[in-house]
Design a protein around this motif. Structure first.
Motif, PDB file in Angstrom:
ATOM      1  N   VAL A 124       0.768  -1.177   0.058  1.00  0.00           N
ATOM      2  CA  VAL A 124      -0.089   0.044   0.040  1.00  0.00           C
ATOM      3  C   VAL A 124       0.820   1.299   0.024  1.00  0.00           C
ATOM      4  O   VAL A 124       0.654   2.364  -0.959  1.00  0.00           O
ATOM      5  N   LYS A 125       1.908   1.387   0.707  1.00  0.00           N
ATOM      6  CA  LYS A 125       2.919   2.303   0.983  1.00  0.00           C
ATOM      7  C   LYS A 125       3.432   2.798  -0.548  1.00  0.00           C
ATOM      8  O   LYS A 125       3.506   3.828  -1.087  1.00  0.00           O
ATOM      9  N   THR A 126       4.096   1.613  -1.258  1.00  0.00           N
ATOM     10  CA  THR A 126       4.419   1.765  -2.544  1.00  0.00           C
ATOM     11  C   THR A 126       3.506   2.161  -3.426  1.00  0.00           C
ATOM     12  O   THR A 126       3.756   3.160  -4.399  1.00  0.00           O
ATOM     13  N   HIS A 127       2.300   1.633  -3.322  1.00  0.00           N
ATOM     14  CA  HIS A 127       1.459   2.193  -4.409  1.00  0.00           C
ATOM     15  C   HIS A 127       1.025   3.864  -4.148  1.00  0.00           C
ATOM     16  O   HIS A 127       1.022   4.345  -5.105  1.00  0.00           O
ATOM     17  N   LEU A 128       0.734   4.069  -3.077  1.00  0.00           N
ATOM     18  CA  LEU A 128       0.571   5.624  -2.712  1.00  0.00           C
ATOM     19  C   LEU A 128       1.750   6.412  -3.239  1.00  0.00           C
ATOM     20  O   LEU A 128       1.605   7.384  -3.591  1.00  0.00           O
ATOM     21  N   ASP A 129       3.007   5.937  -2.924  1.00  0.00           N
ATOM     22  CA  ASP A 129       4.223   6.730  -3.485  1.00  0.00           C
ATOM     23  C   ASP A 129       4.069   6.640  -4.800  1.00  0.00           C
ATOM     24  O   ASP A 129       4.410   7.832  -5.297  1.00  0.00           O
ATOM     25  N   LEU A 130       3.845   5.680  -5.459  1.00  0.00           N
ATOM     26  CA  LEU A 130       3.626   5.860  -7.015  1.00  0.00           C
ATOM     27  C   LEU A 130       2.572   6.818  -7.454  1.00  0.00           C
ATOM     28  O   LEU A 130       2.883   7.683  -8.345  1.00  0.00           O
TER      29      LEU A 130
END
Length: 124
Positions: A11-17
């Protein structure tokens, strides 16, 4: 519990993207994204493995309406309608029984079948 840290990382990686992506601003770019979403919806509606289940439980017309108008609302209905046979390789549009399956169209998508399916993305 073992998967929760992996989920949080995802989720963190997706939000960063999402946060780092520059939004499309030109009408041409926005229309291209909209067209590709319509192609994806049409591809997915034609191959929905639950179509047979929906048809058996609620009738073929209800199943087609639900899949085309709700689940994949940008999809374009094919003249042949949905394939309600058991899951397996889908029949291609146009009824060519020799060729089955394959990737979604890369550009252009399926031909429009109705005036409503010729929608364009409204650009402000």
């Amino acid at each position: 519990e073992d998967l929760f840290p992996a989920f949080q990382s995802y989720v963190k990686t997706h939000l960063d993207l999402v946060k780092s992506t520059t939004p499309a601003t030109s009408a041409q770019d926005i229309q291209h994204v909209f067209d590709r979403q319509r192609e994806y919806d049409t591809y997915s509606a034609d191959r929905d493995p639950a179509a047979g289940l929906f048809a058996a439980m609620f009738g073929k017309q209800w199943a087609e309406d639900f899949i085309y108008d709700f689940l994949f609302s940008l999809s374009e209905r094919s003249e042949e309608g949905l394939d309600f046979s058991p899951p397996g390789p889908p029949k291609p549009r146009g009824g060519n029984p020799g060729a089955r399956g394959g990737p979604p169209p890369s550009h252009g998508g399926a031909p429009a079948k109705t005036e409503a399916s010729k929608k364009t993305m409204p650009v402000a």
